[in-house]
Design a protein around this motif. Structure first.
Motif, PDB file in Angstrom:
ATOM      1  N   ASP A  57      22.259  11.922  23.060  1.00  0.00           N
ATOM      2  CA  ASP A  57      21.121  12.216  22.198  1.00  0.00           C
ATOM      3  C   ASP A  57      21.547  12.271  20.729  1.00  0.00           C
ATOM      4  N   PRO A  58      20.879  11.503  19.845  1.00  0.00           N
ATOM      5  CA  PRO A  58      21.281  11.472  18.424  1.00  0.00           C
ATOM      6  C   PRO A  58      21.251  12.834  17.752  1.00  0.00           C
ATOM      7  N   GLU A  59      20.265  13.679  18.091  1.00  0.00           N
ATOM      8  CA  GLU A  59      20.206  14.997  17.467  1.00  0.00           C
ATOM      9  C   GLU A  59      21.372  15.871  17.910  1.00  0.00           C
ATOM     10  N   GLN A  60      21.724  15.783  19.176  1.00  0.00           N
ATOM     11  CA  GLN A  60      22.872  16.532  19.666  1.00  0.00           C
ATOM     12  C   GLN A  60      24.148  16.055  18.976  1.00  0.00           C
ATOM     13  N   ARG A  61      24.295  14.737  18.854  1.00  0.00           N
ATOM     14  CA  ARG A  61      25.494  14.200  18.207  1.00  0.00           C
ATOM     15  C   ARG A  61      25.517  14.576  16.734  1.00  0.00           C
ATOM     16  N   ALA A  62      24.356  14.616  16.102  1.00  0.00           N
ATOM     17  CA  ALA A  62      24.301  15.022  14.701  1.00  0.00           C
ATOM     18  C   ALA A  62      24.751  16.469  14.543  1.00  0.00           C
ATOM     19  N   GLY A  63      24.329  17.320  15.486  1.00  0.00           N
ATOM     20  CA  GLY A  63      24.758  18.712  15.439  1.00  0.00           C
ATOM     21  C   GLY A  63      26.255  18.858  15.623  1.00  0.00           C
ATOM     22  N   ALA A  65      28.428  16.550  14.911  1.00  0.00           N
ATOM     23  CA  ALA A  65      29.053  15.986  13.717  1.00  0.00           C
ATOM     24  C   ALA A  65      29.128  17.031  12.607  1.00  0.00           C
ATOM     25  N   ARG A  66      28.063  17.830  12.471  1.00  0.00           N
ATOM     26  CA  ARG A  66      28.082  18.893  11.461  1.00  0.00           C
ATOM     27  C   ARG A  66      29.157  19.922  11.780  1.00  0.00           C
ATOM     28  N   ILE A  67      29.271  20.289  13.048  1.00  0.00           N
ATOM     29  CA  ILE A  67      30.304  21.240  13.449  1.00  0.00           C
ATOM     30  C   ILE A  67      31.683  20.685  13.117  1.00  0.00           C
ATOM     31  N   ALA A  68      31.860  19.376  13.307  1.00  0.00           N
ATOM     32  CA  ALA A  68      33.153  18.733  13.082  1.00  0.00           C
ATOM     33  C   ALA A  68      33.421  18.442  11.621  1.00  0.00           C
ATOM     34  N   GLY A  69      32.602  18.982  10.734  1.00  0.00           N
ATOM     35  CA  GLY A  69      32.854  18.802   9.315  1.00  0.00           C
ATOM     36  C   GLY A  69      32.277  17.524   8.751  1.00  0.00           C
ATOM     37  N   GLY A  70      31.225  17.011   9.390  1.00  0.00           N
ATOM     38  CA  GLY A  70      30.569  15.815   8.871  1.00  0.00           C
ATOM     39  C   GLY A  70      31.258  14.514   9.205  1.00  0.00           C
ATOM     40  N   GLN A  71      32.070  14.498  10.242  1.00  0.00           N
ATOM     41  CA  GLN A  71      32.753  13.262  10.617  1.00  0.00           C
ATOM     42  C   GLN A  71      31.712  12.254  11.115  1.00  0.00           C
ATOM     43  N   ARG A  72      31.492  11.198  10.345  1.00  0.00           N
ATOM     44  CA  ARG A  72      30.380  10.273  10.593  1.00  0.00           C
ATOM     45  C   ARG A  72      30.517   9.524  11.908  1.00  0.00           C
ATOM     46  N   HIS A  73      31.763   9.325  12.393  1.00  0.00           N
ATOM     47  CA  HIS A  73      31.917   8.568  13.629  1.00  0.00           C
ATOM     48  C   HIS A  73      31.384   9.329  14.838  1.00  0.00           C
ATOM     49  N   ALA A  76      27.974   8.073  14.699  1.00  0.00           N
ATOM     50  CA  ALA A  76      27.897   6.616  14.808  1.00  0.00           C
ATOM     51  C   ALA A  76      28.181   6.120  16.219  1.00  0.00           C
ATOM     52  N   ALA A  77      29.105   6.759  16.909  1.00  0.00           N
ATOM     53  CA  ALA A  77      29.443   6.328  18.272  1.00  0.00           C
ATOM     54  C   ALA A  77      28.270   6.628  19.204  1.00  0.00           C
ATOM     55  N   PRO A  78      27.883   5.685  20.056  1.00  0.00           N
ATOM     56  CA  PRO A  78      26.734   5.916  20.944  1.00  0.00           C
ATOM     57  C   PRO A  78      26.976   6.986  22.005  1.00  0.00           C
ATOM     58  N   VAL A  79      28.252   7.257  22.289  1.00  0.00           N
ATOM     59  CA  VAL A  79      28.585   8.276  23.296  1.00  0.00           C
ATOM     60  C   VAL A  79      29.640   9.210  22.717  1.00  0.00           C
ATOM     61  N   PHE A  80      29.398  10.511  22.870  1.00  0.00           N
ATOM     62  CA  PHE A  80      30.377  11.507  22.444  1.00  0.00           C
ATOM     63  C   PHE A  80      30.615  12.445  23.623  1.00  0.00           C
ATOM     64  N   VAL A  81      31.825  12.416  24.137  1.00  0.00           N
ATOM     65  CA  VAL A  81      32.170  13.238  25.292  1.00  0.00           C
ATOM     66  C   VAL A  81      32.910  14.487  24.806  1.00  0.00           C
ATOM     67  N   VAL A  82      32.350  15.648  25.086  1.00  0.00           N
ATOM     68  CA  VAL A  82      33.008  16.904  24.722  1.00  0.00           C
ATOM     69  C   VAL A  82      33.870  17.339  25.903  1.00  0.00           C
ATOM     70  N   VAL A  83      35.172  17.442  25.657  1.00  0.00           N
ATOM     71  CA  VAL A  83      36.112  17.854  26.694  1.00  0.00           C
ATOM     72  C   VAL A  83      36.298  19.369  26.585  1.00  0.00           C
ATOM     73  N   CYS A  84      35.965  20.060  27.661  1.00  0.00           N
ATOM     74  CA  CYS A  84      35.992  21.527  27.657  1.00  0.00           C
ATOM     75  C   CYS A  84      37.066  22.062  28.590  1.00  0.00           C
ATOM     76  N   ALA A  85      37.742  23.092  28.168  1.00  0.00           N
ATOM     77  CA  ALA A  85      38.579  23.869  29.079  1.00  0.00           C
ATOM     78  C   ALA A  85      37.633  24.728  29.912  1.00  0.00           C
ATOM     79  N   ASP A  86      37.759  24.656  31.227  1.00  0.00           N
ATOM     80  CA  ASP A  86      36.800  25.323  32.117  1.00  0.00           C
ATOM     81  C   ASP A  86      37.532  26.299  33.035  1.00  0.00           C
ATOM     82  N   LEU A  87      37.679  27.526  32.555  1.00  0.00           N
ATOM     83  CA  LEU A  87      38.371  28.535  33.354  1.00  0.00           C
ATOM     84  C   LEU A  87      37.503  29.076  34.469  1.00  0.00           C
ATOM     85  N   ARG A  88      36.204  28.819  34.396  1.00  0.00           N
ATOM     86  CA  ARG A  88      35.320  29.232  35.485  1.00  0.00           C
ATOM     87  C   ARG A  88      35.720  28.540  36.791  1.00  0.00           C
ATOM     88  N   ARG A  89      36.240  27.296  36.665  1.00  0.00           N
ATOM     89  CA  ARG A  89      36.634  26.591  37.883  1.00  0.00           C
ATOM     90  C   ARG A  89      37.805  27.300  38.564  1.00  0.00           C
TER      91      ARG A  89
END
Length: 254
Positions: A57-63, A65-73, A76-89
């Motif tokens: 979702d472009p709005e999610q990616r825009a958000g 991007a703002r967290i990442a300090g405005g990194q435009r890529h 720009a990238a159609p897919v952004f995968v957030v890799v999370c450490a998951d201690l719940r598992r």
């Protein structure tokens, strides 16, 4: 004849981060192949204490991007995968054995970070083998609380880094020089004798898969190092004096 091993070594040698993407979409099947390869990474006790949040979702990616300090890529990238450490598992797996282990266990934290990082590296290699460009983005840790809110992360799950996926907009980027192996490898015991780091203008400790390191590459290396050290100096050093779980697993709200 080129062997599979030769191909992997060549892929590693030529690996470079891509920050310019076309607007062409990336099929779900390709993303699945990338993440299916990522989970083949080594993992302690086969815990796989990580999760991937695939963001299109472009709005999610825009958000993000703002967290990442405005990194435009990130936008720009159609897919952004957030890799999370998951201690719940880890907690869930322990409950299966009627054991009670808190997600604040220090070794569980370290394991989740290590395993997620290795999965991320496998994902980048898989992406490039499929003709996709990729770049890892650690800037999403700039504001952990904002990432928690945006992605709906529960306690015990935190965003480590993001992975941009898309079609490269131009020719493949050139691999950046790295420190010569002799500066990073020790034999039998850690050698405490000084090892000269590269310094301008010579930067003789740098090496490149393409051969000789050019002057502009040396200058770019120095600029990147300067940027990184300034970034570290702005971060609160005392955070590591706090208990590990308190420092990393706490979920500050934006």
């Amino acid at each position: 004849m080129t062997t599979t091993t030769d191909t992997v070594l060549q892929l590693l040698a030529q690996r470079a981060s891509c920050r310019n993407f076309t607007t062409e979409s990336v099929d779900d099947t390709l993303v699945h192949h990338v993440l299916d390869a990522a989970v083949r990474a080594p993992t302690a006790f086969n815990f796989q204490p990580y999760s991937f949040v695939v963001v299109r979702d472009p709005e999610q990616r825009a958000g993000l991007a703002r967290i990442a300090g405005g990194q435009r890529h990130v936008l720009a990238a159609p897919v952004f995968v957030v890799v999370c450490a998951d201690l719940r598992r880890i907690e869930d797996l322990c409950e299966m054995q009627d054991l009670l282990i808190s997600s604040e266990h220090p070794d569980a934290l370290i394991t989740s970070v290590i395993d997620a990082s290795m999965a991320g590296m496998c994902a980048t290699l898989a992406a490039e083998s499929l003709g996709l460009g990729s770049v890892l983005v650690g800037g999403i840790r700039n504001n952990p609380g904002a990432a928690v809110e945006l992605l709906g992360l529960p306690v015990g799950v935190f965003a480590l880094f993001g992975l941009c996926l898309g079609r490269p907009a131009a020719v493949s980027p050139t691999p950046r020089p790295r420190l010569h192996t002799a500066l990073t490898v020790h034999h039998e015991r850690y050698d405490t004798e000084p090892r000269s780091l590269p310094s301008p203008p010579e930067a003789t400790g740098l090496t490149s898969p393409s051969g000789e390191v050019a002057d502009d590459e040396r200058a770019a290396w120095r600029a990147q190092i300067d940027k990184g050290t300034r970034s570290l100096s702005r971060r609160r050093a005392p955070v590591w004096r706090k208990p590990v779980a308190e420092a990393v697993l706490e979920h500050p709200r934006p």
